[in-house]
Design a protein around this motif. Structure first.
Motif, short mmCIF file in Angstrom:
data_model
loop_
_atom_site.label_atom_id
_atom_site.label_comp_id
_atom_site.label_asym_id
_atom_site.label_seq_id
_atom_site.Cartn_x
_atom_site.Cartn_y
_atom_site.Cartn_z
N ASP A 187 13.86 3.97 129.80
CA ASP A 187 13.15 5.01 129.03
C ASP A 187 11.88 5.15 130.03
O ASP A 187 10.70 4.69 130.02
N PRO A 188 11.87 6.31 131.16
CA PRO A 188 10.96 6.26 132.09
C PRO A 188 9.67 6.82 131.48
O PRO A 188 8.66 6.52 131.93
N HIS A 189 9.62 7.64 130.33
CA HIS A 189 8.40 8.28 129.77
C HIS A 189 7.54 7.16 129.27
O HIS A 189 6.22 7.14 129.51
N PHE A 204 8.64 14.24 124.68
CA PHE A 204 7.74 12.92 124.45
C PHE A 204 6.39 13.24 124.26
O PHE A 204 5.72 14.23 124.99
N GLU A 205 5.75 12.57 123.28
CA GLU A 205 4.48 12.71 122.81
C GLU A 205 4.12 14.10 122.67
O GLU A 205 3.00 14.62 123.18
N LYS A 232 14.02 14.73 131.00
CA LYS A 232 14.46 13.51 130.68
C LYS A 232 14.64 12.28 131.61
O LYS A 232 14.42 11.28 131.43
N PHE A 233 14.96 12.81 132.82
CA PHE A 233 15.28 11.89 134.00
C PHE A 233 14.15 11.19 134.59
O PHE A 233 14.41 10.46 135.67
N GLY A 234 12.63 11.83 134.30
CA GLY A 234 11.89 10.94 135.06
C GLY A 234 10.44 11.28 134.58
O GLY A 234 10.15 12.35 133.93
N SER A 235 9.66 10.40 135.02
CA SER A 235 8.04 10.51 134.77
C SER A 235 7.28 9.77 135.90
O SER A 235 7.78 8.87 136.28
#
Length: 141
Positions: free
Chosen positions: A13-15, A54-55, A61-64
């Motif tokens: 879950d990168p985020h 997210f928030e 979806k694949f990165g943060s």
């Protein structure tokens, strides 16, 4: 010639992990442009399945990524989505340098979801090894 680089961490879950590390380091999560993402999806240049909320924001979806807001030239840390969980010890890890407050900082990180592994010492150097919420090892030094 010197090259710029970023550190990339595999994450389920990168985020969530990026937010955890941003708080841990006093860094910030790179802002995302939800309108830009939505526009790409509406034009067919990206799929809705490439995104998530997210928030309250539409994000990829694949990165943060996280960055040091006081030193933009420092490397960024990218958390990228992978399907598998972590299964073996890291071959590379971060040392978070906090000085003499390492025990208090480690305790605060444990309260936020880190896991204590062990204390270490080599000569005059001391550290506390922890894992982040997804099991990635790091040291508080």
């Amino acid at each position: 010639m010197a090259y710029a680089f970023q550190v990339t961490v595999d994450a389920q879950d990168p985020h969530v992990l990026a937010a955890w590390w941003a708080e841990t380091l006093g860094w910030t999560v790179e802002p995302t442009d939800s309108d830009f993402i939505a526009d790409l999806v509406s034009k067919g240049a990206a799929q809705e399945s490439d995104t998530r909320v997210f928030e309250g924001a539409l994000v990829w979806k694949f990165g943060s990524a996280i960055v040091d807001p006081t030193s933009p030239g420092r490397p960024r840390v990218l958390f990228q989505l992978v399907p598998e969980t972590k299964t073996v010890k890291n071959r590379m890890h971060l040392d978070v340098r906090v000085g003499d407050d390492r025990r208090a900082v480690a305790d605060a990180l444990i309260a936020r979801g880190a896991t204590y592994m062990h204390d270490g010492q080599g000569g005059p150097f001391q550290w506390i090894t922890l894992t982040d919420p997804e099991g990635n090892e790091f040291c508080v030094t």
